[in-house]
Design a protein around this motif. Structure first.
Motif, PDB file in Angstrom:
ATOM      1  N   LEU A  11     -16.812  16.080  -0.349  1.00 62.99           N
ATOM      2  CA  LEU A  11     -17.466  14.942  -0.985  1.00 62.99           C
ATOM      3  C   LEU A  11     -17.493  15.228  -2.491  1.00 62.99           C
ATOM      4  O   LEU A  11     -17.961  16.291  -2.914  1.00 62.99           O
ATOM      5  CB  LEU A  11     -18.884  14.778  -0.452  1.00 62.99           C
ATOM      6  CG  LEU A  11     -19.798  13.795  -1.185  1.00 62.99           C
ATOM      7  CD1 LEU A  11     -19.259  12.375  -1.076  1.00 62.99           C
ATOM      8  CD2 LEU A  11     -21.218  13.883  -0.640  1.00 62.99           C
ATOM      9  N   VAL A  12     -17.014  14.272  -3.280  1.00 59.42           N
ATOM     10  CA  VAL A  12     -16.960  14.461  -4.727  1.00 59.42           C
ATOM     11  C   VAL A  12     -17.350  13.151  -5.410  1.00 59.42           C
ATOM     12  O   VAL A  12     -17.141  12.070  -4.861  1.00 59.42           O
ATOM     13  CB  VAL A  12     -15.547  14.920  -5.160  1.00 59.42           C
ATOM     14  CG1 VAL A  12     -14.501  13.866  -4.820  1.00 59.42           C
ATOM     15  CG2 VAL A  12     -15.502  15.299  -6.620  1.00 59.42           C
ATOM     16  N   GLN A  13     -17.926  13.275  -6.587  1.00 59.82           N
ATOM     17  CA  GLN A  13     -18.327  12.083  -7.334  1.00 59.82           C
ATOM     18  C   GLN A  13     -17.120  11.434  -8.005  1.00 59.82           C
ATOM     19  O   GLN A  13     -16.131  12.119  -8.315  1.00 59.82           O
ATOM     20  CB  GLN A  13     -19.368  12.454  -8.385  1.00 59.82           C
ATOM     21  CG  GLN A  13     -20.704  12.877  -7.802  1.00 59.82           C
ATOM     22  CD  GLN A  13     -21.761  13.068  -8.871  1.00 59.82           C
ATOM     23  OE1 GLN A  13     -21.462  13.204 -10.059  1.00 59.82           O
ATOM     24  NE2 GLN A  13     -23.021  13.072  -8.456  1.00 59.82           N
ATOM     25  N   PRO A  14     -17.188  10.141  -8.255  1.00 58.61           N
ATOM     26  CA  PRO A  14     -16.113   9.480  -8.999  1.00 58.61           C
ATOM     27  C   PRO A  14     -15.845  10.182 -10.331  1.00 58.61           C
ATOM     28  O   PRO A  14     -16.788  10.587 -11.026  1.00 58.61           O
ATOM     29  CB  PRO A  14     -16.651   8.064  -9.215  1.00 58.61           C
ATOM     30  CG  PRO A  14     -17.587   7.853  -8.077  1.00 58.61           C
ATOM     31  CD  PRO A  14     -18.228   9.182  -7.834  1.00 58.61           C
ATOM     32  N   SER A  85      -9.567  12.748 -11.635  1.00 61.43           N
ATOM     33  CA  SER A  85     -10.047  11.380 -11.903  1.00 61.43           C
ATOM     34  C   SER A  85     -10.176  10.587 -10.612  1.00 61.43           C
ATOM     35  O   SER A  85      -9.702   9.452 -10.508  1.00 61.43           O
ATOM     36  CB  SER A  85      -9.101  10.673 -12.881  1.00 61.43           C
ATOM     37  OG  SER A  85      -8.981  11.390 -14.091  1.00 61.43           O
ATOM     38  N   LEU A  86     -10.806  11.184  -9.634  1.00 59.92           N
ATOM     39  CA  LEU A  86     -10.901  10.548  -8.320  1.00 59.92           C
ATOM     40  C   LEU A  86     -11.724   9.277  -8.370  1.00 59.92           C
ATOM     41  O   LEU A  86     -12.701   9.164  -9.126  1.00 59.92           O
ATOM     42  CB  LEU A  86     -11.495  11.533  -7.315  1.00 59.92           C
ATOM     43  CG  LEU A  86     -10.497  12.591  -6.824  1.00 59.92           C
ATOM     44  CD1 LEU A  86     -11.227  13.775  -6.206  1.00 59.92           C
ATOM     45  CD2 LEU A  86      -9.520  11.985  -5.833  1.00 59.92           C
ATOM     46  N   LYS A  87     -11.312   8.324  -7.530  1.00 61.36           N
ATOM     47  CA  LYS A  87     -11.953   7.016  -7.452  1.00 61.36           C
ATOM     48  C   LYS A  87     -12.458   6.793  -6.026  1.00 61.36           C
ATOM     49  O   LYS A  87     -11.924   7.379  -5.077  1.00 61.36           O
ATOM     50  CB  LYS A  87     -10.943   5.923  -7.801  1.00 61.36           C
ATOM     51  CG  LYS A  87     -10.266   6.098  -9.146  1.00 61.36           C
ATOM     52  CD  LYS A  87      -9.188   5.035  -9.339  1.00 61.36           C
ATOM     53  CE  LYS A  87      -8.471   5.214 -10.677  1.00 61.36           C
ATOM     54  NZ  LYS A  87      -7.426   4.176 -10.865  1.00 61.36           N
ATOM     55  N   PRO A  88     -13.425   5.930  -5.851  1.00 59.14           N
ATOM     56  CA  PRO A  88     -13.901   5.643  -4.482  1.00 59.14           C
ATOM     57  C   PRO A  88     -12.776   5.190  -3.553  1.00 59.14           C
ATOM     58  O   PRO A  88     -12.802   5.517  -2.361  1.00 59.14           O
ATOM     59  CB  PRO A  88     -14.924   4.530  -4.713  1.00 59.14           C
ATOM     60  CG  PRO A  88     -15.450   4.792  -6.085  1.00 59.14           C
ATOM     61  CD  PRO A  88     -14.266   5.274  -6.868  1.00 59.14           C
ATOM     62  N   THR A 119      -7.699  16.375   6.491  1.00 57.70           N
ATOM     63  CA  THR A 119      -8.925  16.837   5.844  1.00 57.70           C
ATOM     64  C   THR A 119      -9.561  15.646   5.137  1.00 57.70           C
ATOM     65  O   THR A 119      -8.876  14.847   4.506  1.00 57.70           O
ATOM     66  CB  THR A 119      -8.634  17.995   4.868  1.00 57.70           C
ATOM     67  OG1 THR A 119      -9.868  18.522   4.359  1.00 57.70           O
ATOM     68  CG2 THR A 119      -7.752  17.577   3.707  1.00 57.70           C
ATOM     69  N   GLN A 120     -10.879  15.512   5.282  1.00 56.94           N
ATOM     70  CA  GLN A 120     -11.596  14.335   4.774  1.00 56.94           C
ATOM     71  C   GLN A 120     -11.904  14.494   3.292  1.00 56.94           C
ATOM     72  O   GLN A 120     -12.479  15.506   2.867  1.00 56.94           O
ATOM     73  CB  GLN A 120     -12.899  14.134   5.543  1.00 56.94           C
ATOM     74  CG  GLN A 120     -13.754  12.982   5.033  1.00 56.94           C
ATOM     75  CD  GLN A 120     -13.155  11.621   5.329  1.00 56.94           C
ATOM     76  OE1 GLN A 120     -12.725  11.353   6.448  1.00 56.94           O
ATOM     77  NE2 GLN A 120     -13.130  10.753   4.320  1.00 56.94           N
ATOM     78  N   VAL A 121     -11.554  13.466   2.536  1.00 53.99           N
ATOM     79  CA  VAL A 121     -11.932  13.371   1.124  1.00 53.99           C
ATOM     80  C   VAL A 121     -12.801  12.137   0.963  1.00 53.99           C
ATOM     81  O   VAL A 121     -12.393  11.031   1.320  1.00 53.99           O
ATOM     82  CB  VAL A 121     -10.689  13.267   0.215  1.00 53.99           C
ATOM     83  CG1 VAL A 121     -11.105  12.980  -1.228  1.00 53.99           C
ATOM     84  CG2 VAL A 121      -9.871  14.542   0.290  1.00 53.99           C
ATOM     85  N   THR A 122     -13.998  12.326   0.431  1.00 55.26           N
ATOM     86  CA  THR A 122     -14.914  11.222   0.201  1.00 55.26           C
ATOM     87  C   THR A 122     -15.307  11.224  -1.264  1.00 55.26           C
ATOM     88  O   THR A 122     -15.799  12.230  -1.789  1.00 55.26           O
ATOM     89  CB  THR A 122     -16.170  11.355   1.071  1.00 55.26           C
ATOM     90  OG1 THR A 122     -15.787  11.415   2.448  1.00 55.26           O
ATOM     91  CG2 THR A 122     -17.100  10.160   0.861  1.00 55.26           C
TER      92      THR A 122
END
Length: 125
Positions: A11-14, A85-88, A119-122
């Motif tokens: 789990l990572v923030q935007p 730069s991950l996005k929702p 593997t789950q990325v949220t």
């Protein structure tokens, strides 16, 4: 048959970053094309990035170009996906896949024969 195991999902923030790993066993990745794919709930699996171990050439989906980087570590027989730069909308289960009959990077999941378990990325605040 080639075995693949993904890790690194979280789990990572935007705006944050993650690095996914795909460790291969039983065979070396030297002559394989390896792809990263993702599947969000209710959506079709889509290609994210691809690399040819033979040539080193890479290919990215437009949605991740400039943010994601695929690379290999031949000594560790591992493929990585650096995601910045991950996005929702990047939220999904990420899979690595490989095939030694493909001669160039093609982000078509139907032609890859060896798959990891995912593997789950949220990405969420």
């Amino acid at each position: 048959q080639l075995q693949l195991v993904e890790s690194g999902g979280d789990l990572v923030q935007p705006g944050g970053s993650l690095r996914l790993s795909c460790a291969a066993s039983k065979f070396t990745l030297d002559y394989y094309v390896i792809g990263w794919f993702r599947q969000a709930p209710g959506k079709e699996r889509e290609g994210v990035a691809c690399i040819s171990s033979r040539s080193g050439s890479t290919y990215y989906a437009d949605s991740v170009k400039g943010r994601f980087t695929i690379s290999t570590d031949n000594a560790k027989n591992t493929v990585y996906l650096q995601m910045n730069s991950l996005k929702p909308e990047d939220t999904a289960v990420y899979y690595c896949a490989a095939d030694n009959e493909i001669r160039m990077c093609i982000l078509n999941y139907r032609i890859f024969t060896s798959w990891g378990q995912g593997t789950q990325v949220t990405v969420s605040s």
